[in-house]
Design a protein around this motif. Structure first.
Motif, PDB file in Angstrom:
ATOM      1  N   VAL A  34      21.207 -35.126  20.890  1.00 43.76           N
ATOM      2  CA  VAL A  34      20.667 -36.280  21.407  1.00 43.76           C
ATOM      3  C   VAL A  34      19.959 -35.983  22.743  1.00 43.76           C
ATOM      4  CG1 VAL A  34      20.688 -38.573  21.845  1.00 43.76           C
ATOM      5  CG2 VAL A  34      22.112 -37.573  19.905  1.00 43.76           C
ATOM      6  N   THR A  35      18.765 -35.829  22.789  1.00 45.26           N
ATOM      7  CA  THR A  35      18.184 -35.372  24.163  1.00 45.26           C
ATOM      8  C   THR A  35      17.672 -36.564  24.849  1.00 45.26           C
ATOM      9  OG1 THR A  35      16.064 -34.910  22.898  1.00 45.26           O
ATOM     10  CG2 THR A  35      17.463 -33.070  23.379  1.00 45.26           C
ATOM     11  N   ALA A  36      17.377 -37.855  24.230  1.00 43.11           N
ATOM     12  CA  ALA A  36      17.114 -39.097  24.851  1.00 43.11           C
ATOM     13  C   ALA A  36      17.772 -39.184  26.065  1.00 43.11           C
ATOM     14  CB  ALA A  36      17.003 -40.237  23.976  1.00 43.11           C
ATOM     15  N   GLY A  37      17.087 -39.789  27.156  1.00 44.32           N
ATOM     16  CA  GLY A  37      17.663 -40.032  28.568  1.00 44.32           C
ATOM     17  C   GLY A  37      17.944 -38.533  29.248  1.00 44.32           C
ATOM     18  N   GLY A  38      17.247 -37.705  29.182  1.00 45.53           N
ATOM     19  CA  GLY A  38      17.641 -36.450  29.768  1.00 45.53           C
ATOM     20  C   GLY A  38      18.635 -35.993  29.192  1.00 45.53           C
ATOM     21  N   GLY A  39      19.230 -36.146  27.980  1.00 42.20           N
ATOM     22  CA  GLY A  39      20.435 -35.223  27.572  1.00 42.20           C
ATOM     23  C   GLY A  39      21.598 -35.872  27.966  1.00 42.20           C
ATOM     24  N   LYS A  40      21.776 -36.985  28.471  1.00 43.19           N
ATOM     25  CA  LYS A  40      22.967 -37.311  29.214  1.00 43.19           C
ATOM     26  C   LYS A  40      24.194 -37.719  28.109  1.00 43.19           C
ATOM     27  CE  LYS A  40      20.994 -39.499  33.085  1.00 43.19           C
ATOM     28  NZ  LYS A  40      20.869 -40.455  34.311  1.00 43.19           N
ATOM     29  N   GLN A  41      23.543 -38.007  26.868  1.00 37.43           N
ATOM     30  CA  GLN A  41      24.653 -38.236  25.923  1.00 37.43           C
ATOM     31  C   GLN A  41      25.239 -36.954  25.168  1.00 37.43           C
ATOM     32  OE1 GLN A  41      25.743 -41.357  25.639  1.00 37.43           O
ATOM     33  NE2 GLN A  41      27.457 -40.350  23.980  1.00 37.43           N
ATOM     34  N   ILE A  42      24.794 -35.557  25.562  1.00 35.78           N
ATOM     35  CA  ILE A  42      25.159 -34.515  24.951  1.00 35.78           C
ATOM     36  C   ILE A  42      26.580 -34.069  25.122  1.00 35.78           C
ATOM     37  CG2 ILE A  42      24.667 -31.774  24.698  1.00 35.78           C
ATOM     38  CD1 ILE A  42      21.804 -32.514  25.252  1.00 35.78           C
ATOM     39  N   LEU A  43      27.209 -34.224  26.274  1.00 34.94           N
ATOM     40  CA  LEU A  43      28.565 -33.538  26.673  1.00 34.94           C
ATOM     41  C   LEU A  43      29.390 -34.900  26.012  1.00 34.94           C
ATOM     42  CD1 LEU A  43      28.122 -32.034  30.289  1.00 34.94           C
ATOM     43  CD2 LEU A  43      28.370 -30.976  27.753  1.00 34.94           C
ATOM     44  N   PRO A  44      29.005 -36.164  26.195  1.00 31.30           N
ATOM     45  CA  PRO A  44      29.855 -37.017  25.626  1.00 31.30           C
ATOM     46  C   PRO A  44      29.883 -37.026  24.206  1.00 31.30           C
ATOM     47  CG  PRO A  44      28.642 -37.969  27.300  1.00 31.30           C
ATOM     48  CD  PRO A  44      28.228 -36.694  27.120  1.00 31.30           C
ATOM     49  N   ASP A  45      29.117 -36.628  23.523  1.00 31.81           N
ATOM     50  CA  ASP A  45      28.882 -36.397  22.010  1.00 31.81           C
ATOM     51  C   ASP A  45      29.790 -35.297  21.533  1.00 31.81           C
ATOM     52  OD1 ASP A  45      27.187 -38.429  21.683  1.00 31.81           O
ATOM     53  OD2 ASP A  45      25.476 -37.443  21.198  1.00 31.81           O
TER      54      ASP A  45
END
Length: 84
Positions: A34-45
């Motif tokens: 998930v790259t939306a928002g500058g990828g801020k969700q990548i590590l939590p995912d």
């Protein structure tokens, strides 16, 4: 025996694998990147996916060696990916 996770962070998918301490891959799966928002969700995912796998397979903290992540770009000394 101890175990670990390997993560391949890609532009469209994150590939995650579960290994034993001798390097045998025991399982693998993918989640979307998930790259939306500058990828801020990548590590939590990634964290949620690994936590869910551990929960579903009853893997305790004591059994873990660690988790490694490969990223497609330069990483600075603080661990921040500068550009993919």
């Amino acid at each position: 025996m101890k175990y670990g996770f390997g993560v391949d962070l890609g532009g469209t998918t994150v590939k995650i694998a579960y290994f034993d301490e001798t390097g045998n891959m025991l399982d693998k799966w993918e989640i979307p990147t998930v790259t939306a928002g500058g990828g801020k969700q990548i590590l939590p995912d990634i964290a949620a996916s690994v936590a869910g796998y551990r929960r579903d397979h009853n893997i305790p903290d004591e059994a873990l060696l660690g988790l490694g992540i490969g990223v497609p770009g330069p990483v600075d000394s603080s661990g921040t990916v500068k550009r993919c």
